[in-house]
Write an enzyme that holds these catalytic residues in place. Structure first.
Site, PDB file in Angstrom:
ATOM      1  N   HIS A  82     -67.550  14.636  43.976  1.00  0.00           N
ATOM      2  CA  HIS A  82     -66.509  15.658  44.093  1.00  0.00           C
ATOM      3  C   HIS A  82     -66.067  16.150  42.706  1.00  0.00           C
ATOM      4  O   HIS A  82     -65.142  15.618  42.102  1.00  0.00           O
ATOM      5  CB  HIS A  82     -65.323  15.056  44.858  1.00  0.00           C
TER       6      HIS A  82
ATOM      7  N   ARG B 167     -63.952  20.067  52.549  1.00  0.00           N
ATOM      8  CA  ARG B 167     -63.749  18.632  52.754  1.00  0.00           C
ATOM      9  C   ARG B 167     -64.901  18.089  53.600  1.00  0.00           C
ATOM     10  O   ARG B 167     -65.325  18.723  54.576  1.00  0.00           O
ATOM     11  CB  ARG B 167     -62.426  18.350  53.487  1.00  0.00           C
TER      12      ARG B 167
ATOM     13  N   ASN C 149     -57.571  25.231  40.654  1.00  0.00           N
ATOM     14  CA  ASN C 149     -59.025  25.083  40.488  1.00  0.00           C
ATOM     15  C   ASN C 149     -59.813  25.923  41.492  1.00  0.00           C
ATOM     16  O   ASN C 149     -61.019  25.724  41.654  1.00  0.00           O
ATOM     17  CB  ASN C 149     -59.424  23.598  40.576  1.00  0.00           C
TER      18      ASN C 149
ATOM     19  N   GLN D 184     -63.938   8.957  50.143  1.00  0.00           N
ATOM     20  CA  GLN D 184     -64.322   9.071  48.734  1.00  0.00           C
ATOM     21  C   GLN D 184     -63.716   7.924  47.939  1.00  0.00           C
ATOM     22  O   GLN D 184     -62.526   7.658  48.127  1.00  0.00           O
ATOM     23  CB  GLN D 184     -63.852  10.428  48.177  1.00  0.00           C
TER      24      GLN D 184
HETATM   25  P1  NAD Z   1     -55.983  28.594  50.608  1.00  0.00           P
HETATM   26  O1  NAD Z   1     -54.769  27.999  51.211  1.00  0.00           O
HETATM   27  O2  NAD Z   1     -55.835  29.751  49.701  1.00  0.00           O
HETATM   28  O3  NAD Z   1     -57.025  29.020  51.742  1.00  0.00           O
HETATM   29  C1  NAD Z   1     -57.237  28.347  52.931  1.00  0.00           C
HETATM   30  C2  NAD Z   1     -57.475  29.401  54.001  1.00  0.00           C
HETATM   31  O4  NAD Z   1     -57.977  28.768  55.178  1.00  0.00           O
HETATM   32  C3  NAD Z   1     -56.195  30.132  54.418  1.00  0.00           C
HETATM   33  O5  NAD Z   1     -56.347  31.499  54.145  1.00  0.00           O
HETATM   34  C4  NAD Z   1     -56.083  29.844  55.899  1.00  0.00           C
HETATM   35  O6  NAD Z   1     -55.550  30.931  56.635  1.00  0.00           O
HETATM   36  C5  NAD Z   1     -57.528  29.560  56.268  1.00  0.00           C
HETATM   37  N1  NAD Z   1     -57.723  28.823  57.504  1.00  0.00           N
HETATM   38  C6  NAD Z   1     -57.020  27.755  57.943  1.00  0.00           C
HETATM   39  N2  NAD Z   1     -57.539  27.308  59.105  1.00  0.00           N
HETATM   40  C7  NAD Z   1     -58.576  28.101  59.407  1.00  0.00           C
HETATM   41  C8  NAD Z   1     -59.497  28.138  60.482  1.00  0.00           C
HETATM   42  N3  NAD Z   1     -59.447  27.243  61.471  1.00  0.00           N
HETATM   43  N4  NAD Z   1     -60.447  29.099  60.472  1.00  0.00           N
HETATM   44  C9  NAD Z   1     -60.494  29.996  59.473  1.00  0.00           C
HETATM   45  N5  NAD Z   1     -59.645  30.018  58.425  1.00  0.00           N
HETATM   46  C10 NAD Z   1     -58.698  29.074  58.384  1.00  0.00           C
HETATM   47  O7  NAD Z   1     -56.716  27.412  49.846  1.00  0.00           O
HETATM   48  P2  NAD Z   1     -57.946  27.466  48.833  1.00  0.00           P
HETATM   49  O8  NAD Z   1     -57.465  27.369  47.430  1.00  0.00           O
HETATM   50  O9  NAD Z   1     -58.839  28.589  49.213  1.00  0.00           O
HETATM   51  O10 NAD Z   1     -58.620  26.043  49.191  1.00  0.00           O
HETATM   52  C11 NAD Z   1     -59.215  25.842  50.457  1.00  0.00           C
HETATM   53  C12 NAD Z   1     -59.607  24.399  50.640  1.00  0.00           C
HETATM   54  O11 NAD Z   1     -60.640  24.070  49.715  1.00  0.00           O
HETATM   55  C13 NAD Z   1     -58.496  23.381  50.332  1.00  0.00           C
HETATM   56  O12 NAD Z   1     -57.670  23.148  51.446  1.00  0.00           O
HETATM   57  C14 NAD Z   1     -59.265  22.156  49.941  1.00  0.00           C
HETATM   58  O13 NAD Z   1     -59.557  21.371  51.081  1.00  0.00           O
HETATM   59  C15 NAD Z   1     -60.569  22.699  49.398  1.00  0.00           C
HETATM   60  N6  NAD Z   1     -60.649  22.551  47.918  1.00  0.00           N
HETATM   61  C16 NAD Z   1     -61.660  21.796  47.412  1.00  0.00           C
HETATM   62  C17 NAD Z   1     -61.756  21.625  46.039  1.00  0.00           C
HETATM   63  C18 NAD Z   1     -62.880  20.841  45.425  1.00  0.00           C
HETATM   64  O14 NAD Z   1     -62.741  20.355  44.297  1.00  0.00           O
HETATM   65  N7  NAD Z   1     -64.020  20.711  46.093  1.00  0.00           N
HETATM   66  C19 NAD Z   1     -60.786  22.178  45.189  1.00  0.00           C
HETATM   67  C20 NAD Z   1     -59.796  22.977  45.749  1.00  0.00           C
HETATM   68  C21 NAD Z   1     -59.719  23.140  47.116  1.00  0.00           C
END
Ligand code: NAD
Length: 395
Positions: free
Chosen positions: A336, A288, A150, A317
């Site tokens: 959400h 989050r 997603n 949540q």
């Molecule tokens: P991803 O794993 O591709 O990307 C996460 C990125 O964060 C990585 O590239 C990592 O290196 C980076 N990162 C980690 N710690 C960091 C920091 N302290 N500073 C800077 N960068 C940092 O994941 P994604 O698919 O891009 O998803 C990211 C987040 O979004 C998920 O972990 C989830 O919490 C959230 N998400 C929310 C929804 C929603 O419905 N709202 C859906 C999917 C994901």
């Protein structure tokens, strides 16, 4: 081969008027693969119609026939919180727990202790912070999620929220709907995004997709990321890289958050960081809720330090009715939902089935789906997360 497994699945409630009898569109667009070349979920089969509601209890992620045919027990519930909940009562028997970030069944250390058979926790979606990952590592539980399922939908939602807030769409729509024509009232907080400095905290799958989608708006793009992007990507998008979240926050008019929730990012957006931003900045948070301090956000909106806050993630949540983010000024919050469009549901349902098929057949789960395996962070977990627990404060 694993047989006779107890699969405990927690999903959000059905629509209040019951499951839809029809849908606005007859099919979903074809997507051949994810932007980085990762293949879409590859289960052997599916028993659902993509485009229908799968993420709620009656949708059951389209897993019922498959699991029952294979001799497993499938329990689906939305009743997840408190000691008398179905979730808590069924946990001691569960071999596998499936949960969603939208309606998270918090797998705390205490609950993990009460589930001696639990070996696999699947996130039907992305973001496994509702599991105490530290405790999962210590108890040998595999944690995985449907990586990329997603991410693009969330990026679209974040871009929508950026435009919505800067242009101040919601009050304008309210005036139109309520019979008004108060142009001056409508536009007294409305700006163009063109020329603004827009930044992403993390540029993984979602953050990078947001940066790519914002490029045509003629803005200055910034990011901060644990793994710096290749130079060609930085050059193509005209990105400014920041070593720290603070440097990024100071530079931006609009900050969009896309890192996982983990100990190092819990309450990262606190008084100090938000105080360092330009007066009148905007924050979008589809990552989050707990990455931001909730009272700080409400205060910063009231004082004008922030001009707007939009997001669809809260803690815990579902958010309580009196959560300050429901009523703070200039918010554009949704429950959400960004990661659970009908298209997102089809992909995370298929990905959950793929993970289960591998698990039952003792075949490896794709490394991009893994967060924790064999007592440590693995796959995407090893790249994107740090070890620890962020579930404190849940019921
Ligand atoms: P991803 O794993 O591709 O990307 C996460 C990125 O964060 C990585 O590239 C990592 O290196 C980076 N990162 C980690 N710690 C960091 C920091 N302290 N500073 C800077 N960068 C940092 O994941 P994604 O698919 O891009 O998803 C990211 C987040 O979004 C998920 O972990 C989830 O919490 C959230 N998400 C929310 C929804 C929603 O419905 N709202 C859906 C999917 C994901």
């Amino acid at each position: 081969m694993k047989s006779n497994q107890n699969i405990l699945c927690v999903l959000y409630d059905d629509p209040v008027d019951g499951m839809p009898l029809s849908y606005p569109r007859d099919s979903l667009p074809e997507v051949s693969c994810y932007p980085d070349g990762q293949t879409l979920p590859t289960p052997d089969n599916i028993d659902f119609t993509p485009g229908q509601l799968l993420g709620s209890v009656s949708g059951g992620l389209g897993l019922k026939d498959f699991l029952e045919r294979s001799g497993h027990r499938f329990i689906v519930t939305s009743d997840k919180d408190g000691p008398d909940s179905v979730f808590e009562k069924q946990l001691p028997e569960a071999d596998v727990v499936i949960s969603q970030p939208f309606w998270p069944a918090y797998l705390t250390r205490e609950r993990i202790r009460k589930s001696p058979n639990l070996k696999l926790a699947i996130t039907a979606g992305i973001g496994s912070d509702h599991v105490d990952l530290q405790a999962a590592m210590e108890h040998g539980i595999t944690v995985c999620e449907v990586t990329f399922s997603n991410s693009i939908g969330v990026a679209e939602h974040a871009v929508m929220m950026i435009l919505n807030m800067v242009r101040d769409f919601i009050p304008q729509h309210e005036y139109a709907k309520n019979g008004g024509w108060n142009i001056a009232d409508c536009v007294k907080r409305s700006y163009d995004i063109e020329g603004m400095h827009v930044g992403c905290l993390a540029a993984g799958r979602i953050g990078l997709a947001v940066l790519q989608r914002m490029k045509p708006f003629a803005v200055h793009l910034h990011y901060c990321e644990r793994h710096r992007l290749p130079k060609e990507v930085e050059d193509e998008l005209g990105l400014t890289f920041h070593e720290s979240a603070e440097s990024l926050a100071k530079a931006c008019d609009v900050l969009s958050i896309h890192c996982p929730l983990m100990p190092e990012t819990e309450h990262l957006l606190n008084d100090r960081l938000i105080g360092a931003m330009k007066r009148g900045s905007y924050i979008v948070n589809t990552a989050r809720g707990k990455i931001c301090e909730s009272e700080t956000i409400a205060r910063a909106l009231a004082s004008g330090q922030l001009a707007g806050y939009a997001g669809d993630v809260w803690f815990p949540q579902p958010a309580p009715e009196n959560h300050p983010w429901r009523t703070m000024p200039n918010n554009a919050m949704t429950p959400h939902t960004s990661g659970t469009s009908l298209a997102g549901q089809a992909r995370y349902a298929a990905g959950t089935r793929e993970i289960l098929e591998c698990w039952f057949a003792d075949k490896p789960i794709r490394s991009e789906y893994l967060i924790v395996e064999k007592g440590k962070l693995a796959g995407t977990g090893a790249r994107s997360y740090t070890a620890g627990n962020t579930t404190s404060g849940v019921l």
